[in-house]
Design a protein around this motif. Structure first.
Motif, PDB file in Angstrom:
ATOM      1  N   GLU A 202       0.836  -1.207   0.000  1.00 34.22           N
ATOM      2  CA  GLU A 202       0.000   0.000   0.000  1.00 34.22           C
ATOM      3  C   GLU A 202       0.874   1.261   0.000  1.00 34.22           C
ATOM      4  O   GLU A 202       0.579   2.215  -0.715  1.00 34.22           O
ATOM      5  CB  GLU A 202      -0.947   0.012   1.208  1.00 34.22           C
ATOM      6  N   LEU A 203       1.931   1.258   0.788  1.00 38.32           N
ATOM      7  CA  LEU A 203       2.828   2.403   0.852  1.00 38.32           C
ATOM      8  C   LEU A 203       3.533   2.615  -0.492  1.00 38.32           C
ATOM      9  O   LEU A 203       3.610   3.745  -0.990  1.00 38.32           O
ATOM     10  CB  LEU A 203       3.856   2.216   1.975  1.00 38.32           C
ATOM     11  N   LEU A 204       4.017   1.540  -1.097  1.00 41.20           N
ATOM     12  CA  LEU A 204       4.678   1.645  -2.404  1.00 41.20           C
ATOM     13  C   LEU A 204       3.726   2.211  -3.460  1.00 41.20           C
ATOM     14  O   LEU A 204       4.145   2.956  -4.346  1.00 41.20           O
ATOM     15  CB  LEU A 204       5.203   0.281  -2.863  1.00 41.20           C
ATOM     16  N   ALA A 205       2.455   1.878  -3.347  1.00 40.11           N
ATOM     17  CA  ALA A 205       1.462   2.327  -4.325  1.00 40.11           C
ATOM     18  C   ALA A 205       1.144   3.823  -4.196  1.00 40.11           C
ATOM     19  O   ALA A 205       0.558   4.406  -5.102  1.00 40.11           O
ATOM     20  CB  ALA A 205       0.185   1.509  -4.196  1.00 40.11           C
ATOM     21  N   THR A 206       1.561   4.445  -3.094  1.00 31.94           N
ATOM     22  CA  THR A 206       1.239   5.863  -2.902  1.00 31.94           C
ATOM     23  C   THR A 206       2.107   6.782  -3.752  1.00 31.94           C
ATOM     24  O   THR A 206       1.715   7.909  -4.040  1.00 31.94           O
ATOM     25  CB  THR A 206       1.394   6.303  -1.423  1.00 31.94           C
ATOM     26  N   ASP A 207       3.291   6.316  -4.154  1.00 28.44           N
ATOM     27  CA  ASP A 207       4.188   7.172  -4.928  1.00 28.44           C
ATOM     28  C   ASP A 207       5.141   6.301  -5.744  1.00 28.44           C
ATOM     29  O   ASP A 207       5.907   5.515  -5.180  1.00 28.44           O
ATOM     30  CB  ASP A 207       4.995   8.078  -3.977  1.00 28.44           C
ATOM     31  N   GLY A 208       5.089   6.467  -7.061  1.00 29.84           N
ATOM     32  CA  GLY A 208       5.945   5.676  -7.955  1.00 29.84           C
ATOM     33  C   GLY A 208       7.432   5.845  -7.678  1.00 29.84           C
ATOM     34  O   GLY A 208       8.233   4.974  -8.010  1.00 29.84           O
ATOM     35  N   MET A 209       7.806   6.956  -7.057  1.00 25.28           N
ATOM     36  CA  MET A 209       9.223   7.189  -6.775  1.00 25.28           C
ATOM     37  C   MET A 209       9.745   6.280  -5.658  1.00 25.28           C
ATOM     38  O   MET A 209      10.944   6.181  -5.459  1.00 25.28           O
ATOM     39  CB  MET A 209       9.465   8.661  -6.420  1.00 25.28           C
ATOM     40  N   LEU A 210       8.865   5.605  -4.952  1.00 27.38           N
ATOM     41  CA  LEU A 210       9.284   4.643  -3.928  1.00 27.38           C
ATOM     42  C   LEU A 210       9.625   3.286  -4.530  1.00 27.38           C
ATOM     43  O   LEU A 210      10.246   2.454  -3.878  1.00 27.38           O
ATOM     44  CB  LEU A 210       8.182   4.455  -2.877  1.00 27.38           C
ATOM     45  N   VAL A 211       9.208   3.054  -5.764  1.00 29.57           N
ATOM     46  CA  VAL A 211       9.340   1.738  -6.393  1.00 29.57           C
ATOM     47  C   VAL A 211      10.637   1.658  -7.197  1.00 29.57           C
ATOM     48  O   VAL A 211      10.963   2.556  -7.964  1.00 29.57           O
ATOM     49  CB  VAL A 211       8.131   1.453  -7.312  1.00 29.57           C
ATOM     50  N   LYS A 212      11.357   0.556  -6.997  1.00 32.31           N
ATOM     51  CA  LYS A 212      12.586   0.319  -7.759  1.00 32.31           C
ATOM     52  C   LYS A 212      12.251   0.212  -9.235  1.00 32.31           C
ATOM     53  O   LYS A 212      11.237  -0.359  -9.614  1.00 32.31           O
ATOM     54  CB  LYS A 212      13.274  -0.967  -7.294  1.00 32.31           C
ATOM     55  N   ARG A 213      13.092   0.753 -10.038  1.00 36.28           N
ATOM     56  CA  ARG A 213      12.892   0.705 -11.488  1.00 36.28           C
ATOM     57  C   ARG A 213      14.215   0.380 -12.163  1.00 36.28           C
ATOM     58  O   ARG A 213      15.254   0.545 -11.544  1.00 36.28           O
ATOM     59  CB  ARG A 213      12.307   2.035 -11.980  1.00 36.28           C
ATOM     60  N   PRO A 214      14.149  -0.053 -13.381  1.00 34.40           N
ATOM     61  CA  PRO A 214      12.963  -0.349 -14.184  1.00 34.40           C
ATOM     62  C   PRO A 214      12.335  -1.682 -13.780  1.00 34.40           C
ATOM     63  O   PRO A 214      12.947  -2.498 -13.092  1.00 34.40           O
ATOM     64  CB  PRO A 214      13.527  -0.417 -15.604  1.00 34.40           C
ATOM     65  N   ILE A 215      11.118  -1.868 -14.248  1.00 33.62           N
ATOM     66  CA  ILE A 215      10.413  -3.138 -14.108  1.00 33.62           C
ATOM     67  C   ILE A 215      10.014  -3.550 -15.521  1.00 33.62           C
ATOM     68  O   ILE A 215       9.487  -2.739 -16.279  1.00 33.62           O
ATOM     69  CB  ILE A 215       9.153  -3.009 -13.224  1.00 33.62           C
ATOM     70  N   LEU A 216      10.314  -4.786 -15.870  1.00 33.46           N
ATOM     71  CA  LEU A 216       9.965  -5.298 -17.195  1.00 33.46           C
ATOM     72  C   LEU A 216       8.993  -6.450 -17.046  1.00 33.46           C
ATOM     73  O   LEU A 216       9.264  -7.414 -16.320  1.00 33.46           O
ATOM     74  CB  LEU A 216      11.223  -5.771 -17.936  1.00 33.46           C
ATOM     75  N   LEU A 217       7.852  -6.334 -17.713  1.00 37.07           N
ATOM     76  CA  LEU A 217       6.851  -7.397 -17.754  1.00 37.07           C
ATOM     77  C   LEU A 217       6.918  -8.013 -19.140  1.00 37.07           C
ATOM     78  O   LEU A 217       6.681  -7.328 -20.133  1.00 37.07           O
ATOM     79  CB  LEU A 217       5.450  -6.826 -17.509  1.00 37.07           C
ATOM     80  N   THR A 218       7.255  -9.289 -19.219  1.00 36.74           N
ATOM     81  CA  THR A 218       7.375  -9.927 -20.527  1.00 36.74           C
ATOM     82  C   THR A 218       6.032 -10.495 -20.961  1.00 36.74           C
ATOM     83  O   THR A 218       5.119 -10.679 -20.151  1.00 36.74           O
ATOM     84  CB  THR A 218       8.407 -11.066 -20.514  1.00 36.74           C
ATOM     85  N   ASP A 219       5.935 -10.796 -22.238  1.00 40.84           N
ATOM     86  CA  ASP A 219       4.714 -11.391 -22.787  1.00 40.84           C
ATOM     87  C   ASP A 219       4.484 -12.801 -22.242  1.00 40.84           C
ATOM     88  O   ASP A 219       3.392 -13.336 -22.337  1.00 40.84           O
ATOM     89  CB  ASP A 219       4.776 -11.424 -24.313  1.00 40.84           C
ATOM     90  N   GLN A 220       5.531 -13.420 -21.690  1.00 45.63           N
ATOM     91  CA  GLN A 220       5.427 -14.774 -21.135  1.00 45.63           C
ATOM     92  C   GLN A 220       5.055 -14.753 -19.653  1.00 45.63           C
ATOM     93  O   GLN A 220       5.057 -15.784 -18.996  1.00 45.63           O
ATOM     94  CB  GLN A 220       6.756 -15.527 -21.295  1.00 45.63           C
ATOM     95  N   GLY A 221       4.761 -13.559 -19.097  1.00 36.67           N
ATOM     96  CA  GLY A 221       4.366 -13.471 -17.695  1.00 36.67           C
ATOM     97  C   GLY A 221       5.530 -13.367 -16.725  1.00 36.67           C
ATOM     98  O   GLY A 221       5.335 -13.478 -15.518  1.00 36.67           O
ATOM     99  N   GLN A 222       6.733 -13.180 -17.252  1.00 36.43           N
ATOM    100  CA  GLN A 222       7.886 -13.011 -16.377  1.00 36.43           C
ATOM    101  C   GLN A 222       7.976 -11.548 -15.943  1.00 36.43           C
ATOM    102  O   GLN A 222       7.575 -10.644 -16.672  1.00 36.43           O
ATOM    103  CB  GLN A 222       9.173 -13.385 -17.102  1.00 36.43           C
ATOM    104  N   VAL A 223       8.532 -11.332 -14.749  1.00 37.03           N
ATOM    105  CA  VAL A 223       8.722  -9.981 -14.237  1.00 37.03           C
ATOM    106  C   VAL A 223      10.162  -9.852 -13.767  1.00 37.03           C
ATOM    107  O   VAL A 223      10.675 -10.708 -13.034  1.00 37.03           O
ATOM    108  CB  VAL A 223       7.756  -9.698 -13.059  1.00 37.03           C
ATOM    109  N   PHE A 224      10.804  -8.785 -14.203  1.00 35.52           N
ATOM    110  CA  PHE A 224      12.178  -8.496 -13.805  1.00 35.52           C
ATOM    111  C   PHE A 224      12.212  -7.099 -13.210  1.00 35.52           C
ATOM    112  O   PHE A 224      11.566  -6.175 -13.730  1.00 35.52           O
ATOM    113  CB  PHE A 224      13.125  -8.601 -15.006  1.00 35.52           C
ATOM    114  N   VAL A 225      12.976  -6.934 -12.132  1.00 32.19           N
ATOM    115  CA  VAL A 225      13.018  -5.673 -11.399  1.00 32.19           C
ATOM    116  C   VAL A 225      14.457  -5.220 -11.233  1.00 32.19           C
ATOM    117  O   VAL A 225      15.340  -6.024 -10.924  1.00 32.19           O
ATOM    118  CB  VAL A 225      12.361  -5.836 -10.001  1.00 32.19           C
ATOM    119  N   GLY A 226      14.671  -3.916 -11.436  1.00 30.74           N
ATOM    120  CA  GLY A 226      15.981  -3.328 -11.203  1.00 30.74           C
ATOM    121  C   GLY A 226      17.050  -3.923 -12.093  1.00 30.74           C
ATOM    122  O   GLY A 226      16.855  -4.072 -13.305  1.00 30.74           O
ATOM    123  N   PRO A 227      18.189  -4.313 -11.507  1.00 29.78           N
ATOM    124  CA  PRO A 227      19.309  -4.830 -12.314  1.00 29.78           C
ATOM    125  C   PRO A 227      18.990  -6.132 -13.041  1.00 29.78           C
ATOM    126  O   PRO A 227      19.634  -6.466 -14.034  1.00 29.78           O
ATOM    127  CB  PRO A 227      20.437  -5.033 -11.296  1.00 29.78           C
TER     128      PRO A 227
END
Length: 117
Positions: free
Chosen positions: A83-108
């Motif tokens: 909930e706290l992370l959802a209050t401001d995008g600047m709190l969330v690590k980036r980048p985040i990549l969502l692949t077409d295969q349902g994989q999720v990669f965050v940061g490095p």
């Protein structure tokens, strides 16, 4: 694919260049304009198999430091954390990549994934 990032972020721009160099089509979502919801963050956390919710946090950001989250993050329940992370995008690590295969990669992990393909 969807790339969630910040246009001013040098790492996000580097990931965009990698995607384009590989000819991959993606949608760009500006994290500070189109904030992820707590449910999206929870889903991505699970799909990315991260070891801790803190792996989703931009711990080097001014907002994180200014809010004193280093000292109180672990005192929050996981629902409170999302909930706290959802209050401001600047709190969330980036980048985040969502692949077409349902994989999720965050940061490095995003660059590591793209460098393997």
């Amino acid at each position: 694919m969807e790339l969630i990032g910040l246009k001013k972020c040098s790492t996000c721009r580097e990931v965009e260049r990698l995607l384009e160099a590989q000819g991959l089509t993606y949608h760009y979502r500006e994290i500070n304009m189109d904030r992820p919801s707590a449910q999206e963050l929870k889903t991505w956390y699970q799909q990315a198999s991260l070891s801790s919710t803190k792996k989703l946090v931009n711990t080097s950001g001014q907002l994180y430091r200014g809010m004193g989250l280093k000292d109180r993050w672990d005192d929050l329940s996981s629902d409170q954390q999302f909930e706290l992370l959802a209050t401001d995008g600047m709190l969330v690590k980036r980048p985040i990549l969502l692949t077409d295969q349902g994989q999720v990669f965050v940061g490095p992990d995003v660059k590591a994934y793209l460098n393997q393909h």
